[in-house]
Design a protein around this motif. Sequence first.
Motif, PDB file in Angstrom:
ATOM      1  N   PRO A 211       3.151 -49.802  28.385  1.00 21.11           N
ATOM      2  CA  PRO A 211       3.354 -48.908  29.879  1.00 21.11           C
ATOM      3  C   PRO A 211       4.723 -47.922  30.023  1.00 21.11           C
ATOM      4  CG  PRO A 211       4.356 -51.918  28.723  1.00 21.11           C
ATOM      5  CD  PRO A 211       3.590 -50.824  27.934  1.00 21.11           C
ATOM      6  N   ASN A 212       4.283 -47.565  30.737  1.00 22.56           N
ATOM      7  CA  ASN A 212       4.983 -46.068  30.841  1.00 22.56           C
ATOM      8  C   ASN A 212       4.566 -45.023  30.735  1.00 22.56           C
ATOM      9  OD1 ASN A 212       6.350 -46.980  33.246  1.00 22.56           O
ATOM     10  ND2 ASN A 212       8.137 -48.067  31.297  1.00 22.56           N
ATOM     11  N   GLN A 213       3.575 -45.360  29.807  1.00 23.78           N
ATOM     12  CA  GLN A 213       2.335 -43.698  29.318  1.00 23.78           C
ATOM     13  C   GLN A 213       0.858 -43.514  29.770  1.00 23.78           C
ATOM     14  OE1 GLN A 213       3.321 -42.639  25.984  1.00 23.78           O
ATOM     15  NE2 GLN A 213       5.813 -43.356  26.002  1.00 23.78           N
ATOM     16  N   PRO A 214       1.056 -42.206  29.949  1.00 23.50           N
ATOM     17  CA  PRO A 214      -0.451 -41.845  30.465  1.00 23.50           C
ATOM     18  C   PRO A 214      -1.493 -43.167  29.689  1.00 23.50           C
ATOM     19  CG  PRO A 214       0.546 -40.048  29.509  1.00 23.50           C
ATOM     20  CD  PRO A 214       1.583 -41.150  28.422  1.00 23.50           C
ATOM     21  N   HIS A 215      -2.570 -43.272  30.697  1.00 26.18           N
ATOM     22  CA  HIS A 215      -3.280 -43.676  30.581  1.00 26.18           C
ATOM     23  C   HIS A 215      -4.776 -43.235  29.275  1.00 26.18           C
ATOM     24  CE1 HIS A 215      -3.467 -46.410  34.508  1.00 26.18           C
ATOM     25  NE2 HIS A 215      -2.449 -46.406  33.998  1.00 26.18           N
ATOM     26  N   CYS A 216      -5.493 -44.149  29.157  1.00 31.62           N
ATOM     27  CA  CYS A 216      -6.357 -43.580  27.856  1.00 31.62           C
ATOM     28  C   CYS A 216      -7.835 -42.974  28.075  1.00 31.62           C
ATOM     29  CB  CYS A 216      -6.956 -44.771  26.777  1.00 31.62           C
ATOM     30  SG  CYS A 216      -7.645 -44.119  25.536  1.00 31.62           S
ATOM     31  N   VAL A 217      -8.346 -42.745  28.108  1.00 31.07           N
ATOM     32  CA  VAL A 217      -9.669 -41.888  29.366  1.00 31.07           C
ATOM     33  C   VAL A 217      -9.953 -41.722  28.291  1.00 31.07           C
ATOM     34  CG1 VAL A 217     -10.349 -40.065  30.961  1.00 31.07           C
ATOM     35  CG2 VAL A 217      -8.041 -40.794  30.997  1.00 31.07           C
ATOM     36  N   VAL A 218     -11.667 -41.983  28.571  1.00 29.76           N
ATOM     37  CA  VAL A 218     -13.057 -41.643  27.438  1.00 29.76           C
ATOM     38  C   VAL A 218     -14.135 -41.201  28.825  1.00 29.76           C
ATOM     39  CG1 VAL A 218     -12.459 -43.577  25.933  1.00 29.76           C
ATOM     40  CG2 VAL A 218     -13.803 -44.858  28.508  1.00 29.76           C
ATOM     41  N   LYS A 219     -15.352 -40.639  28.263  1.00 30.56           N
ATOM     42  CA  LYS A 219     -16.232 -39.891  28.906  1.00 30.56           C
ATOM     43  C   LYS A 219     -18.094 -41.110  28.961  1.00 30.56           C
ATOM     44  CE  LYS A 219     -18.084 -36.111  31.142  1.00 30.56           C
ATOM     45  NZ  LYS A 219     -18.124 -34.798  31.847  1.00 30.56           N
ATOM     46  N   PHE A 220     -18.371 -41.242  29.129  1.00 34.70           N
ATOM     47  CA  PHE A 220     -19.627 -42.231  28.859  1.00 34.70           C
ATOM     48  C   PHE A 220     -20.849 -41.163  29.045  1.00 34.70           C
ATOM     49  CE2 PHE A 220     -17.815 -45.368  28.806  1.00 34.70           C
ATOM     50  CZ  PHE A 220     -17.895 -46.648  28.451  1.00 34.70           C
ATOM     51  N   ASN A 221     -21.521 -40.526  28.461  1.00 34.34           N
ATOM     52  CA  ASN A 221     -22.988 -39.843  28.390  1.00 34.34           C
ATOM     53  C   ASN A 221     -23.917 -40.533  27.921  1.00 34.34           C
ATOM     54  OD1 ASN A 221     -24.855 -37.344  28.044  1.00 34.34           O
ATOM     55  ND2 ASN A 221     -23.846 -36.710  26.914  1.00 34.34           N
ATOM     56  N   PHE A 222     -25.328 -40.467  28.596  1.00 30.79           N
ATOM     57  CA  PHE A 222     -26.000 -41.888  28.859  1.00 30.79           C
ATOM     58  C   PHE A 222     -27.259 -40.513  28.581  1.00 30.79           C
ATOM     59  CE2 PHE A 222     -23.143 -44.488  31.698  1.00 30.79           C
ATOM     60  CZ  PHE A 222     -23.275 -44.780  30.881  1.00 30.79           C
ATOM     61  N   GLY A 223     -27.299 -39.272  28.376  1.00 38.26           N
ATOM     62  CA  GLY A 223     -28.978 -37.939  28.119  1.00 38.26           C
ATOM     63  C   GLY A 223     -29.082 -38.140  29.310  1.00 38.26           C
ATOM     64  N   PRO A 224     -29.831 -36.807  29.319  1.00 42.29           N
ATOM     65  CA  PRO A 224     -30.506 -37.073  28.021  1.00 42.29           C
ATOM     66  C   PRO A 224     -30.218 -35.468  27.721  1.00 42.29           C
ATOM     67  CG  PRO A 224     -31.628 -35.594  29.846  1.00 42.29           C
ATOM     68  CD  PRO A 224     -30.313 -36.039  30.480  1.00 42.29           C
ATOM     69  N   ASP A 225     -29.106 -35.119  27.607  1.00 38.20           N
ATOM     70  CA  ASP A 225     -28.005 -33.718  26.809  1.00 38.20           C
ATOM     71  C   ASP A 225     -27.118 -34.548  26.431  1.00 38.20           C
ATOM     72  OD1 ASP A 225     -30.814 -32.430  27.755  1.00 38.20           O
ATOM     73  OD2 ASP A 225     -29.114 -31.421  29.688  1.00 38.20           O
TER      74      ASP A 225
END
Length: 400
Positions: A336-350
């Motif tokens: 709590p009271n911490q910045p959110h954890c963030v992830v980014k998806f890459n489904f292609g083709p690059d």
Amino acid sequence: MDDLRATYRDEDEEDDDCATTATATANGVKHEPPEDHDHSDESKPSSDDDEEDPPPKKQKQLSSLNAPTLPEENQATEQAISIAAAAVGATETPKIAKKAKKKSNNVWTKSTSRKGKKKAKATANNAPTEDPVLITPVPRFPDKNDDAPDMKICLSKIYKAEKVELSDDRMRAASGKGYRMVRATRGVVEGAWYFEIRVLKLGETGHTRLGWSTEKGDLQAPVGYDANSFGYRDIDGTKVHKALRETYGGEGYVEGDVIGFYINLPDGAMYAPKPPHLVWYKGQRYVCATDTKEDPPKVVPGSEISFFKNGVCQGVAFKDLCGGRYYPAASMYTLPNQPHCVVKFNFGPDFEFFPEELDGRPVPRPMIEVPYHGFDSQTENGDKGFHPNVRFVEIGHELG
């Protein structure tokens, strides 16, 4: 003179009789006067003593209490009425009992109903029987805005925990205050497939569990929490399945790393569960099942899941997967009271790190090529949209 003496003699005899009667009555004995004496009394006027002290009602003759005699014709009529009433009274009770018995037969042992049942049973045996249909509501269902044939694979707004936040392009996911899951809109059933996730932000207290999940995976838990998901953990690089952590890869991953996800399901469609049989009933979609027992899951021979870290394969993490549809999934955690954890998806083709060394494994296809397999909830001209893997049935009328 002789007549005068006779008169006095009669009066003395009458006085003697009255005295004798009074004495007998006082002693409790009643002597009825002779019949001839009654007639003589009726012909004579009554004395003053009789008028002053009338005899008690007990001493009245029975003939005086009887009803007046009816004519013979009226007596016969009355006798006939009495006989008819007696006959009615005698037959009324059996009639009531018979009626009650008939009512009882109508409920339990009525012969006509039993014959009807036997006849119906024989007809049912001759006619083709139909299995009972069990339907259950579909609580969470993708709508037309979550995925569509003209859209590309992205993160689902429906199949995610409420605390998970998505970006506008639905490629990034952020979460905090406990592990929560989000998965993609499309999954795979057979073949070899690949996608990537870049860890954009962990912070001081952030952690992730990334991997694959079926449609039954718990969205309010991390990837790998149950038997329906398979996760790769940032701490120590352990793998997680059924909430059990096992050593894998030798080391974990940190913020900025790119994790690759490889899955292979050879001929997986042959081992996948039967698609849901959907029916429309009173404007609501239901899952129809002829049997409450589900078929046991079937293992896909040669199936596996492997994880890559910055293009380097960490080895085979899971083998002998059960048939089904597998979706890309991620879960994030922060205090709590911490910045959110963030992830980014890459489904292609690059891709940033497409696998180069597969050790004889089939070359995967990018997840961007997964065809649309969602559900169209629109109804046009009375026809319900459906796709090849799901049958929509109107109750009593099969549509597809």
